[in-house]
Enzyme design. Structure first.
Site, PDB file in Angstrom:
ATOM      1  N   GLY A 227       0.871  -0.744   0.015  1.00  8.89           N
ATOM      2  CA  GLY A 227      -0.010   0.070   0.368  1.00  8.89           C
ATOM      3  C   GLY A 227       0.388   1.293  -0.326  1.00  8.89           C
ATOM      4  O   GLY A 227       1.994   1.407  -0.654  1.00  8.89           O
ATOM      5  N   THR A 228       0.388   2.517   0.492  1.00  9.97           N
ATOM      6  CA  THR A 228       1.245   3.690   0.689  1.00  9.97           C
ATOM      7  C   THR A 228       2.263   3.454   1.381  1.00  9.97           C
ATOM      8  O   THR A 228       2.868   3.940   1.002  1.00  9.97           O
ATOM      9  CB  THR A 228       0.036   4.766   0.713  1.00  9.97           C
TER      10      THR A 228
ATOM     11  N   SER B 132       0.787  -9.098  -1.754  1.00  8.69           N
ATOM     12  CA  SER B 132      -0.970  -9.466  -1.671  1.00  8.69           C
ATOM     13  C   SER B 132      -1.493  -9.256  -3.356  1.00  8.69           C
ATOM     14  O   SER B 132      -1.727  -8.417  -2.944  1.00  8.69           O
ATOM     15  CB  SER B 132      -1.629 -10.130  -1.214  1.00  8.69           C
TER      16      SER B 132
ATOM     17  N   ILE C 118      -4.989  -9.193  -1.303  1.00  9.53           N
ATOM     18  CA  ILE C 118      -5.650  -8.961  -0.735  1.00  9.53           C
ATOM     19  C   ILE C 118      -5.513  -7.186  -0.861  1.00  9.53           C
ATOM     20  O   ILE C 118      -4.162  -6.914  -1.183  1.00  9.53           O
ATOM     21  CB  ILE C 118      -5.110  -8.750   1.456  1.00  9.53           C
TER      22      ILE C 118
ATOM     23  N   LYS D 170      -3.268  21.815  -1.873  1.00  8.06           N
ATOM     24  CA  LYS D 170      -4.641  21.388  -0.664  1.00  8.06           C
ATOM     25  C   LYS D 170      -3.751  23.045   0.212  1.00  8.06           C
ATOM     26  O   LYS D 170      -2.553  22.715   0.743  1.00  8.06           O
ATOM     27  CB  LYS D 170      -3.848  20.497   0.313  1.00  8.06           C
TER      28      LYS D 170
ATOM     29  N   VAL E 269       2.315 -14.018   1.950  1.00  7.74           N
ATOM     30  CA  VAL E 269       2.919 -14.122   3.016  1.00  7.74           C
ATOM     31  C   VAL E 269       2.287 -15.091   3.921  1.00  7.74           C
ATOM     32  O   VAL E 269       1.494 -14.587   4.179  1.00  7.74           O
ATOM     33  CB  VAL E 269       3.702 -13.334   3.810  1.00  7.74           C
TER      34      VAL E 269
ATOM     35  N   GLY F 232      -2.081  10.414   8.628  1.00  7.37           N
ATOM     36  CA  GLY F 232      -1.852   9.014   8.201  1.00  7.37           C
ATOM     37  C   GLY F 232      -0.647   8.503   7.376  1.00  7.37           C
ATOM     38  O   GLY F 232       0.217   7.644   7.511  1.00  7.37           O
ATOM     39  N   ILE F 233      -0.535   9.869   6.074  1.00  6.59           N
ATOM     40  CA  ILE F 233       0.898   9.972   5.645  1.00  6.59           C
ATOM     41  C   ILE F 233       1.725  10.234   5.845  1.00  6.59           C
ATOM     42  O   ILE F 233       2.264  10.041   6.311  1.00  6.59           O
ATOM     43  CB  ILE F 233       0.449  10.302   4.299  1.00  6.59           C
TER      44      ILE F 233
ATOM     45  N   TYR G 169       6.363  17.120  22.935  1.00  3.72           N
ATOM     46  CA  TYR G 169       6.900  16.270  21.711  1.00  3.72           C
ATOM     47  C   TYR G 169       7.481  16.836  20.118  1.00  3.72           C
ATOM     48  O   TYR G 169       5.245  16.860  20.290  1.00  3.72           O
ATOM     49  CB  TYR G 169       7.391  14.940  21.982  1.00  3.72           C
TER      50      TYR G 169
HETATM   51  C1  LIG Z   1     -11.406   6.082   6.112  1.00  5.92           C
HETATM   52  C2  LIG Z   1      -9.696   6.459   6.308  1.00  5.92           C
HETATM   53  C3  LIG Z   1      -9.633   7.501   5.642  1.00  5.92           C
HETATM   54  C4  LIG Z   1      -7.846   7.917   5.940  1.00  5.92           C
HETATM   55  N1  LIG Z   1      -8.014   9.008   4.991  1.00  5.92           N
HETATM   56  C5  LIG Z   1      -6.123   9.616   4.891  1.00  5.92           C
HETATM   57  C6  LIG Z   1      -5.974  10.760   4.063  1.00  5.92           C
HETATM   58  O1  LIG Z   1      -6.939  11.456   3.825  1.00  5.92           O
HETATM   59  N2  LIG Z   1      -4.784  10.992   4.568  1.00  5.92           N
HETATM   60  C7  LIG Z   1      -3.782  10.532   4.902  1.00  5.92           C
HETATM   61  O2  LIG Z   1      -2.367  10.719   5.496  1.00  5.92           O
HETATM   62  N3  LIG Z   1      -4.233   9.495   5.375  1.00  5.92           N
HETATM   63  C8  LIG Z   1      -5.598   9.218   5.537  1.00  5.92           C
HETATM   64  N4  LIG Z   1      -5.671   7.751   5.471  1.00  5.92           N
HETATM   65  C9  LIG Z   1      -4.488   6.654   5.972  1.00  5.92           C
HETATM   66  C10 LIG Z   1      -4.161   5.992   5.083  1.00  5.92           C
HETATM   67  O3  LIG Z   1      -5.653   5.534   3.971  1.00  5.92           O
HETATM   68  C11 LIG Z   1      -3.206   5.183   5.258  1.00  5.92           C
HETATM   69  O4  LIG Z   1      -1.683   6.201   6.344  1.00  5.92           O
HETATM   70  C12 LIG Z   1      -2.080   4.534   4.061  1.00  5.92           C
HETATM   71  O5  LIG Z   1      -3.051   4.548   2.880  1.00  5.92           O
HETATM   72  C13 LIG Z   1      -1.087   3.446   4.578  1.00  5.92           C
HETATM   73  O6  LIG Z   1      -1.816   2.135   4.562  1.00  5.92           O
HETATM   74  P1  LIG Z   1      -0.959   0.790   4.147  1.00  5.92           P
HETATM   75  O7  LIG Z   1      -0.311   1.001   3.301  1.00  5.92           O
HETATM   76  O8  LIG Z   1      -0.462   0.984   5.886  1.00  5.92           O
HETATM   77  O9  LIG Z   1      -1.807  -0.584   4.385  1.00  5.92           O
HETATM   78  P2  LIG Z   1      -2.932  -1.002   3.312  1.00  5.92           P
HETATM   79  O10 LIG Z   1      -3.223   0.343   2.383  1.00  5.92           O
HETATM   80  O11 LIG Z   1      -4.097  -1.687   4.288  1.00  5.92           O
HETATM   81  O12 LIG Z   1      -1.959  -2.099   2.660  1.00  5.92           O
HETATM   82  C14 LIG Z   1      -1.516  -3.482   3.303  1.00  5.92           C
HETATM   83  C15 LIG Z   1      -0.946  -3.905   2.072  1.00  5.92           C
HETATM   84  O13 LIG Z   1      -0.617  -5.372   2.946  1.00  5.92           O
HETATM   85  C16 LIG Z   1      -0.774  -6.382   1.768  1.00  5.92           C
HETATM   86  N5  LIG Z   1      -0.314  -7.980   2.244  1.00  5.92           N
HETATM   87  C17 LIG Z   1      -1.541  -8.022   4.417  1.00  5.92           C
HETATM   88  N6  LIG Z   1      -1.221  -9.071   4.308  1.00  5.92           N
HETATM   89  C18 LIG Z   1      -0.793  -9.683   3.188  1.00  5.92           C
HETATM   90  C19 LIG Z   1      -0.077 -10.916   3.390  1.00  5.92           C
HETATM   91  N7  LIG Z   1      -0.439 -12.143   4.234  1.00  5.92           N
HETATM   92  N8  LIG Z   1       0.881 -11.321   2.780  1.00  5.92           N
HETATM   93  C20 LIG Z   1       1.762 -10.342   1.330  1.00  5.92           C
HETATM   94  N9  LIG Z   1       0.896  -8.944   1.217  1.00  5.92           N
HETATM   95  C21 LIG Z   1      -0.205  -8.581   2.271  1.00  5.92           C
HETATM   96  C22 LIG Z   1      -1.953  -5.995   1.008  1.00  5.92           C
HETATM   97  O14 LIG Z   1      -1.724  -6.585   0.420  1.00  5.92           O
HETATM   98  C23 LIG Z   1      -1.710  -4.469   1.037  1.00  5.92           C
HETATM   99  O15 LIG Z   1      -1.021  -4.229  -0.209  1.00  5.92           O
HETATM  100  C24 LIG Z   1      -6.982   6.666   5.372  1.00  5.92           C
HETATM  101  C25 LIG Z   1      -7.509   6.299   6.228  1.00  5.92           C
HETATM  102  C26 LIG Z   1      -8.744   5.468   5.913  1.00  5.92           C
HETATM  103  C27 LIG Z   1      -9.009   3.643   7.208  1.00  5.92           C
HETATM  104  N1  LIG Z   2       4.200  20.607   9.871  1.00  9.66           N
HETATM  105  C1  LIG Z   2       2.922  21.200   9.079  1.00  9.66           C
HETATM  106  C2  LIG Z   2       2.159  20.767  10.461  1.00  9.66           C
HETATM  107  C3  LIG Z   2       0.948  21.746   9.697  1.00  9.66           C
HETATM  108  C4  LIG Z   2       0.641  22.893   9.795  1.00  9.66           C
HETATM  109  N2  LIG Z   2      -0.418  23.722   9.227  1.00  9.66           N
HETATM  110  C5  LIG Z   2      -1.356  22.584   8.667  1.00  9.66           C
HETATM  111  C6  LIG Z   2      -2.595  22.383   8.509  1.00  9.66           C
HETATM  112  C7  LIG Z   2      -3.157  21.701   8.745  1.00  9.66           C
HETATM  113 CL1  LIG Z   2      -4.827  21.628   7.817  1.00  9.66          CL
HETATM  114  C8  LIG Z   2      -2.561  20.160   8.361  1.00  9.66           C
HETATM  115  C9  LIG Z   2      -1.658  19.915   8.985  1.00  9.66           C
HETATM  116  C10 LIG Z   2      -0.639  21.321   9.309  1.00  9.66           C
HETATM  117  C11 LIG Z   2       2.802  20.958   7.945  1.00  9.66           C
HETATM  118  O1  LIG Z   2       3.079  19.681   7.514  1.00  9.66           O
HETATM  119  O2  LIG Z   2       2.464  21.461   7.080  1.00  9.66           O
END
Ligand SMILES: Cc1cc2nc3c(=O)[nH]c(=O)nc-3n(C[C@H](O)[C@H](O)[C@H](O)COP(=O)(O)OP(=O)(O)OC[C@H]3O[C@@H](n4cnc5c(N)ncnc54)[C@H](O)[C@@H]3O)c2cc1C
Ligand SMILES: N[C@H](Cc1c[nH]c2cc(Cl)ccc12)C(=O)O
Length: 535
Positions: A26-27, A51, A54, A90, A215, A378-379, A468
């Site tokens: 994923g990301t 995967s 998944i 943004k 895995v 999250g990111i 912190y």
């Molecule tokens: C509703 C929602 C909205 C969000 N909006 C934002 C946002 O606006 N901004 C932001 O910064 N973050 C946002 N996030 C968080 C962001 O989506 C995640 O931080 C980001 O997508 C990272 O996901 P990940 O890669 O950790 O997990 P996932 O995207 O779930 O990826 C998991 C990976 O693991 C693999 N995997 C799992 N099990 C196995 C296995 N057994 N074998 C092989 N591969 C496997 C899968 O295939 C997949 O590739 C949001 C999250 C949610 C839930």
């Molecule tokens: N580290 C800063 C955090 C930050 C400063 N202003 C905002 C506004 C919004 Cl919407 C999210 C985060 C931050 C940055 O990344 O700019």
């Protein structure tokens, strides 16, 4: 590169960390693989296994402005990656209906000024120009209301100052930590799956190995270190360091290594979401340069404008709303464009792993921790984790000190963001449903209770916010407290005696600069239409 190639390159030296196996595509997985290849080149061997069965979480499209450092570290200019990810700009998060129906305020990417040692917010409380703290103290709030691009049609950015990196805009290479105090004027929205696809090519073009497989087992040695992961069809993948990017399931960290998960659910009850990807025609519909968070009866709806579609979803607490009702509310909010779009229902694990680095396994992304995406963190968590992974990169196995420093830093970032999000609900004036009434009495972290009492007498500053590093500057706390309207905050008594001339002049400077920029800058639609013309 095959495992034997890696051995031939002496990558298996037990005293060194050379073979990194990332589980998850994923990301988090592809940001990690890309950053490590950019940091260490062919000195390490990176394998990503993901995967095909998944899926990834499928959301995650708004960012912090700090994400700019990630792309710069990879030596990527906006023109390299934005078109491939349908990315837009943004300038802020726009909070709608958090105070009362019809009201909105912004949390922008813009430092807040201070006059004679007092933050502008304090002066505003003493001498409010209008009822809009955000527009009186931040230029960006007016640009958001006017839906302006942060760049002119010739590509010049709105505030040259933020690009003074000494290397020129395209090739600056720095970490977030090196930029504390500076504030870039904007962040991005991008399509998550397109970013993962872009980074897959970036990483594999630079030597990362990509294995598409499941895995099926994680093998530990007698010391509790991971010796290899077993795949369904590609045998064993051995390594020195394993990065758990398996999402909420935490396959390596929480399941194989049994690291406990600390829930934040008692203070942040939103544990569910339903998402839609709604087609958008930017020639007919506005591209607002903000992420919008619109309060609802049991949570809030995000709206993220991208070049070809809107990313939207309802984040809610399952104690107050059923999935079917949440989907109905979201579809009604979006309108007829949502009719043929399939909904993605998501159960969110809110909290963090007690430790995110155990033995030779580091969790990055949802496997490490997560809070609802109210401030797009999250990111940012992923980016922070990856920077820290490089900073504390292990030499072999005996790295308790490095691991402990990494774990402290990671825990602080997530605990700090948790506090900041709790503040949003305590500060929100609305109390028209049981969900919103409960936000006023729900427990918050003990330290925040104390801070909230202090802030009633003195606006938040560097000495009184979470102590912190957690990515949020003190001005962000002022934006939420003075925007959401639920708190009566007193101005400093000193301002009843201090000379206000310079403060009033600063308010006027902000007003005039905002007026000038709104006149000069294109709308975001105009900017990206021009980019499309030039492509
Ligand atoms: C509703 C929602 C909205 C969000 N909006 C934002 C946002 O606006 N901004 C932001 O910064 N973050 C946002 N996030 C968080 C962001 O989506 C995640 O931080 C980001 O997508 C990272 O996901 P990940 O890669 O950790 O997990 P996932 O995207 O779930 O990826 C998991 C990976 O693991 C693999 N995997 C799992 N099990 C196995 C296995 N057994 N074998 C092989 N591969 C496997 C899968 O295939 C997949 O590739 C949001 C999250 C949610 C839930
Ligand atoms: N580290 C800063 C955090 C930050 C400063 N202003 C905002 C506004 C919004 Cl919407 C999210 C985060 C931050 C940055 O990344 O700019």
């Amino acid at each position: 590169m095959t495992q034997t190639d890696a051995a031939a390159k002496n990558l298996g030296d037990p005293g060194k960390t050379r073979r990194v196996v990332v589980v998850g595509g994923g990301t988090a997985g592809w940001m990690t693989a890309s950053y490590l290849t950019a940091a260490f080149g062919d000195k390490i061997d990176v394998t990503v296994v993901e995967s095909a069965q998944i899926g990834t979480i499928g959301v995650g499209e708004a960012t912090f402005s700090d994400i700019r450092h990630f792309f710069e570290f990879l030596r990527l200019a906006e023109s390299d990656w934005m078109p491939a990810c349908n990315a837009t700009y943004k300038l802020a998060v726009r909070f709608e209906n958090w105070r009362e129906p019809g009201h909105h305020f912004y949390h922008p990417f813009e430092q807040m000024g201070s006059i004679d040692g007092f933050p502008l917010s304090d002066w505003w409380l003493r001498y409010p120009r209008t009822d809009r703290f955000d527009k009186d103290c931040f230029v960006m709030a007016s640009l958001c209301d006017a839906q302006r691009s942060p760049r002119y049609l010739d590509g010049t950015p709105v505030d040259q100052g933020v690009f003074e990196t000494g290397h020129g805009e395209e090739t600056a290479r720095a970490t977030m930590a090196e930029y504390q105090g500076a504030q870039f004027p904007y962040a991005y929205h991008f399509e998550a799956h397109l970013l993962a696809k872009f980074l897959t090519k970036y990483a594999t073009d630079r030597g990362a190995r990509h294995v598409v497989d499941n895995v099926v087992d994680v093998a530990l040695d007698e010391h509790g270190f991971i010796s290899h992961v077993k795949t369904a069809e590609h045998g064993e993948l051995a390594g020195d360091l394993f990065v758990d990017c398996t999402g909420f399931r935490g396959l390596l960290m929480n399941k194989a290594l049994g690291e406990p998960f600390i829930s934040y659910q008692d203070t942040l009850p939103n544990d569910s979401a339903v998402a839609l990807q709604v087609p958008l025609d930017m020639d007919r519909e506005p591209l607002r340069p903000c992420t919008t968070a619109t309060a609802q009866e049991a949570g809030w709806i995000w709206t993220i404008p991208l070049i070809s579609r809107i990313g939207t979803g309802y984040v809610y607490a399952s104690d107050y709303c059923e999935p079917e009702e949440a989907e109905r509310v979201l579809r009604e909010f979006v309108g007829p464009e949502a009719a043929d779009v399939e909904a993605n229902h998501i159960r969110m694990r809110i909290g963090r792993s007690r430790r995110s680095w155990v033995n030779n396994c580091v969790a990055v992304g949802l496997s490490s921790g997560f809070v609802e995406p109210l401030e797009s963190t999250g990111i940012f968590f992923i980016h922070h984790a990856i920077e820290q992974m490089v900073k504390y990169f292990p030499s072999g196995r005996d790295n308790d000190r490095l691991r402990n420093m990494y774990n402290r830093s990671t825990a602080n970032v997530m605990d700090g963001v948790r506090e900041f999000l709790c503040l949003h609900y305590r500060a929100a004036k609305r109390a028209d449903t049981q969900y919103w009434k409960d936000t006023k009495t729900r427990p918050v972290p003990e330290a925040l209770e104390e801070r909230l009492e202090n802030w009633k007498y003195k606006v938040p500053d560097a000495e009184t916010v979470y102590p912190y590093y957690h990515g949020l500057p003190p001005y962000s706390y002022n934006c939420i407290l003075l925007g959401a309207g639920g708190f009566d905050i007193r101005h400093s008594p000193a301002l009843d005696m201090a000379d206000e001339t310079a403060a009033l002049a600063e308010f006027e400077r902000i007003r005039l600069k905002a007026e000038k920029l709104v006149q000069e800058l294109p709308t975001q639609n105009e900017y990206f239409a021009k980019m499309r013309e030039n492509a």
